[in-house]
Design a protein around this motif. Structure first.
Motif, PDB file in Angstrom:
ATOM      1  N   VAL A  13      34.867  38.412  39.451  1.00  0.00           N
ATOM      2  CA  VAL A  13      34.812  39.809  39.871  1.00  0.00           C
ATOM      3  C   VAL A  13      33.471  40.067  40.554  1.00  0.00           C
ATOM      4  O   VAL A  13      32.416  39.945  39.926  1.00  0.00           O
ATOM      5  CB  VAL A  13      34.971  40.748  38.656  1.00  0.00           C
ATOM      6  CG1 VAL A  13      34.853  42.201  39.081  1.00  0.00           C
ATOM      7  CG2 VAL A  13      36.283  40.483  37.955  1.00  0.00           C
ATOM      8  N   LYS A  22      38.758  41.660  34.295  1.00  0.00           N
ATOM      9  CA  LYS A  22      39.399  41.281  35.559  1.00  0.00           C
ATOM     10  C   LYS A  22      39.258  39.827  35.975  1.00  0.00           C
ATOM     11  O   LYS A  22      39.895  39.401  36.923  1.00  0.00           O
ATOM     12  CB  LYS A  22      38.867  42.180  36.676  1.00  0.00           C
ATOM     13  CG  LYS A  22      39.230  43.639  36.472  1.00  0.00           C
ATOM     14  CD  LYS A  22      38.694  44.485  37.596  1.00  0.00           C
ATOM     15  CE  LYS A  22      39.020  45.951  37.368  1.00  0.00           C
ATOM     16  NZ  LYS A  22      38.424  46.801  38.383  1.00  0.00           N
ATOM     17  N   GLU A  81      40.110  36.169  36.238  1.00  0.00           N
ATOM     18  CA  GLU A  81      41.327  35.405  35.957  1.00  0.00           C
ATOM     19  C   GLU A  81      40.968  34.146  35.188  1.00  0.00           C
ATOM     20  O   GLU A  81      40.042  33.433  35.553  1.00  0.00           O
ATOM     21  CB  GLU A  81      42.040  35.032  37.255  1.00  0.00           C
ATOM     22  CG  GLU A  81      42.670  36.212  37.949  1.00  0.00           C
ATOM     23  CD  GLU A  81      43.424  35.799  39.194  1.00  0.00           C
ATOM     24  OE1 GLU A  81      43.837  34.614  39.313  1.00  0.00           O
ATOM     25  OE2 GLU A  81      43.607  36.659  40.063  1.00  0.00           O
TER      26      GLU A  81
END
Length: 167
Positions: free
Chosen positions: A47, A141, A143
């Motif tokens: 992010v 956020k 992954e």
């Protein structure tokens, strides 16, 4: 999602001998001409603006290098964050390097985790490379690496008869 190694003749995986008996990767060259080597994991999704910590245990012996270390880099390697400066010789001891950073932009939103040396001679061992999200945005956020999904898939291995002997 797995480690990409170049050149393979300069990099080896050791199943034990790292800190607390962990496995490690070793990059070495005793050639007269300075060498280059990298191993990296592509396709990580972080992010931008999120806070992260990169860390690794390193052990070096008679290391001279133009540039090297353990880093997170953006697509195209235009920007990166290093775990810290490599010591030239750790006298056989494992040293932890770590650095907190704010994630920078990447053209396609992907990043790589890389251990590398340019124009080097000597030995660079690295173990327990970690990239950890530190703030709420990064935790929510980022992954998860696809490598974890692959590792957790159930597998069936035949012991008797030996797998290669099954018709």
């Amino acid at each position: 999602p797995f480690w990409n190694v170049k050149p393979q003749e300069r990099i080896s995986w050791k199943p034990s001998g790292g800190p607390d008996g962990r496995p490690y990767m070793s990059i070495s060259s005793d050639d007269r001409d300075p060498a280059e080597a990298t191993f990296r994991q592509y396709g990580l999704r972080l992010v931008e603006g999120g806070k992260y910590r990169i860390s690794a245990y390193v052990r070096t012996k008679a290391l001279t290098t133009g540039y090297g270390g353990v880093s997170v880099v953006n697509h195209g390697w235009y920007k990166g964050a290093s775990a810290g400066k490599l010591p030239p010789d750790t006298a056989g001891k494992w040293v932890k390097l770590e650095h907190d950073f704010t994630c920078f932009a990447s053209k396609d939103g992907t990043y790589s985790l890389v251990a590398f040396l340019t124009k080097f001679k000597g030995t660079f061992d690295v173990a327990d490379i970690r990239l950890v999200a530190l703030d709420e945005a990064a935790l929510a956020k980022t992954e998860r690496s696809p490598i974890f999904a692959i590792q957790s898939k159930p597998r069936l291995n035949a012991f008797n008869p030996i797998l290669g002997k099954i018709p």
